[in-house]
Scaffold this motif. Structure first.
Motif, PDB file in Angstrom:
ATOM      1  N   ALA A  13      -0.762  -0.458  10.125  1.00 26.46           N
ATOM      2  CA  ALA A  13       0.278  -1.097   9.161  1.00 26.46           C
ATOM      3  C   ALA A  13       0.066  -2.227   8.422  1.00 26.46           C
ATOM      4  CB  ALA A  13       1.325  -1.625  10.374  1.00 26.46           C
ATOM      5  N   VAL A  14      -1.221  -2.690   8.328  1.00 28.51           N
ATOM      6  CA  VAL A  14      -1.615  -3.855   7.508  1.00 28.51           C
ATOM      7  C   VAL A  14      -2.493  -3.265   6.234  1.00 28.51           C
ATOM      8  CG1 VAL A  14      -3.036  -6.101   7.189  1.00 28.51           C
ATOM      9  CG2 VAL A  14      -1.895  -5.604   9.325  1.00 28.51           C
ATOM     10  N   THR A  15      -3.469  -2.293   6.595  1.00 30.94           N
ATOM     11  CA  THR A  15      -4.127  -1.842   5.373  1.00 30.94           C
ATOM     12  C   THR A  15      -3.708  -0.393   4.904  1.00 30.94           C
ATOM     13  OG1 THR A  15      -5.586  -0.463   7.163  1.00 30.94           O
ATOM     14  CG2 THR A  15      -6.163  -2.811   6.680  1.00 30.94           C
ATOM     15  N   GLY A  16      -2.903   0.152   5.679  1.00 32.94           N
ATOM     16  CA  GLY A  16      -2.542   1.861   5.124  1.00 32.94           C
ATOM     17  C   GLY A  16      -3.620   2.528   5.253  1.00 32.94           C
ATOM     18  N   ASN A  17      -4.611   2.269   6.143  1.00 31.15           N
ATOM     19  CA  ASN A  17      -5.587   3.317   6.378  1.00 31.15           C
ATOM     20  C   ASN A  17      -5.163   4.217   7.535  1.00 31.15           C
ATOM     21  OD1 ASN A  17      -7.415   2.262   4.315  1.00 31.15           O
ATOM     22  ND2 ASN A  17      -8.089   0.785   5.744  1.00 31.15           N
ATOM     23  N   GLU A  18      -5.750   5.623   7.431  1.00 29.87           N
ATOM     24  CA  GLU A  18      -5.276   6.350   8.488  1.00 29.87           C
ATOM     25  C   GLU A  18      -6.216   6.269   9.688  1.00 29.87           C
ATOM     26  OE1 GLU A  18      -5.865  11.259   9.126  1.00 29.87           O
ATOM     27  OE2 GLU A  18      -5.188  10.537   7.204  1.00 29.87           O
TER      28      GLU A  18
ATOM     29  N   LEU B  72       6.611  16.692   1.771  1.00 30.77           N
ATOM     30  CA  LEU B  72       7.767  15.590   1.812  1.00 30.77           C
ATOM     31  C   LEU B  72       7.876  14.800   3.052  1.00 30.77           C
ATOM     32  CD1 LEU B  72      10.488  17.924   0.599  1.00 30.77           C
ATOM     33  CD2 LEU B  72       9.098  16.602  -0.655  1.00 30.77           C
ATOM     34  N   VAL B  73       8.060  13.562   2.853  1.00 30.56           N
ATOM     35  CA  VAL B  73       8.093  12.868   4.184  1.00 30.56           C
ATOM     36  C   VAL B  73       9.681  12.561   4.407  1.00 30.56           C
ATOM     37  CG1 VAL B  73       7.733  10.491   5.167  1.00 30.56           C
ATOM     38  CG2 VAL B  73       5.988  11.787   3.927  1.00 30.56           C
TER      39      VAL B  73
ATOM     40  N   TRP C   3       0.775  -1.306  -0.057  1.00 29.44           N
ATOM     41  CA  TRP C   3      -0.196   0.003   0.244  1.00 29.44           C
ATOM     42  C   TRP C   3       0.734   1.297   0.098  1.00 29.44           C
ATOM     43  CZ3 TRP C   3       1.236   2.610   4.381  1.00 29.44           C
ATOM     44  CH2 TRP C   3       1.412   1.998   5.440  1.00 29.44           C
ATOM     45  N   ARG C   4       0.251   2.258  -0.337  1.00 28.48           N
ATOM     46  CA  ARG C   4       0.930   3.818  -0.074  1.00 28.48           C
ATOM     47  C   ARG C   4      -0.046   4.823   0.545  1.00 28.48           C
ATOM     48  NH1 ARG C   4       2.571   5.662  -6.111  1.00 28.48           N
ATOM     49  NH2 ARG C   4       3.333   3.594  -6.321  1.00 28.48           N
ATOM     50  N   PHE C   5       0.782   5.593   1.141  1.00 28.32           N
ATOM     51  CA  PHE C   5      -0.060   6.643   2.045  1.00 28.32           C
ATOM     52  C   PHE C   5       0.338   8.063   1.596  1.00 28.32           C
ATOM     53  CE2 PHE C   5      -1.366   9.493   5.434  1.00 28.32           C
ATOM     54  CZ  PHE C   5      -2.356   9.123   6.004  1.00 28.32           C
ATOM     55  N   ALA C   6      -0.706   8.672   1.131  1.00 25.73           N
ATOM     56  CA  ALA C   6      -0.334  10.158   0.746  1.00 25.73           C
ATOM     57  C   ALA C   6      -0.403  11.028   1.713  1.00 25.73           C
ATOM     58  CB  ALA C   6      -1.070  10.508  -0.751  1.00 25.73           C
TER      59      ALA C   6
END
Length: 275
Positions: free
Chosen positions: A87-92, A61-62, A54-57
């Motif tokens: 950490a599993v789903t990438g959801n906030e 910059l990070v 997954w990716r989280f926007a």
């Protein structure tokens, strides 16, 4: 047959093996894993290969390194937020807004996240809810990644100080002044805090004193004046190349007790053989 004298010596020796530095909890995490910054994580998982899961926007910059604890990824962004991400789903799960860009890496200990910001604050945030518990103000931006050991947070600031802060109350225990910015992330081992400064010195500072003591000396480089530019600021910061005053008192580290214990063990073995 072991004599009564030998039994007494063994009784005195055994507790010495338990004199050690209290390790970080398995549920705690921070920059490079632990206060010693070994980079070894106890909760490593199975290698899944190079497939993106997954990716989280974020909004900018990070730059900081993420910290993972209890199935949650804590990551900061220059959009001024700290994010908690599954950490599993990438959801906030939640986000916490600071007053400026965040470039240091968060530390997690006992259910609390400690994070610095360029708004001059070190924040303590509840890991479950994302609510602020307290904030500690420094005199300048906090770029350093905090380290937590034995209930104390150690973090540097661009006000030239290394701070020791009570992890529960947020009260200052002591501060140690260097000759320039402290962007370095402190490492803690055997009762000593090691930290670098833009004054070109590496410092070893007693961690447990009411007021800090330097042990046994700083490690200076050649004092050649230079210009250091803050990437996020238009004004350069000049380093002085001078060494901060050093207090001569020595802070005894637990290693000294370990050596004493080894001597006692050796003496006990000799007595046991005689009996």
């Amino acid at each position: 047959m072991v004599s009564a004298e030998g039994v007494l010596i063994l009784f005195l020796i055994v507790p010495l093996f338990f004199i050690s530095v209290v390790p970080a909890s398995a549920e705690d995490a921070m920059f490079r894993a632990n206060p010693e910054h070994t980079g070894v994580y106890d909760n490593g998982g199975i290698e899944l290969g190079n497939t993106e899961l997954w990716r989280f926007a974020t909004g900018d910059l990070v730059v900081s390194s993420p910290t993972v604890a209890n199935g949650v990824v804590y990551a900061e962004s220059e959009d001024k937020n700290l994010y908690a991400i599954d950490a599993v789903t990438g959801n906030e799960k939640w986000r916490f807004a600071t007053g400026d860009r965040v470039v240091s890496s968060p530390a997690v200990a006992n259910g609390i996240i400690y994070v610095g910001s360029r708004d001059k604050y070190l924040y303590a945030i509840d890991a479950a809810t994302g609510k602020e518990k307290w904030r500690f103000t420094t005199g300048d931006r906090v770029v350093s990644s905090p380290a937590v050991a034995n209930g104390i947070i150690y973090v540097g600031s661009r006000d030239k100080n290394l701070y020791a802060i009570n992890a529960v109350t947020g009260n200052e225990k002591w501060r140690f002044t260097t000759g320039d910015w402290v962007d370095s992330s402190p490492a803690v081992a055997n009762g000593i805090v090691y930290v670098g400064s833009n004054d070109k010195n590496l410092y070893a500072i007693g961690a447990n004193a009411v007021s800090p003591t330097t042990v046994p000396k700083i490690i200076p480089s050649t004092p050649i004046p230079s210009q250091v530019t803050d990437a996020g600021s238009s004004s350069p910061q000049a380093t002085t190349g001078t060494t901060a005053p050093v207090q001569p008192t020595t802070q005894h580290a637990p290693l000294q007790y370990a050596l004493f214990g080894a001597m006692v063990v050796a003496a006990g073995m000799v007595i046991l053989k005689r009996h």
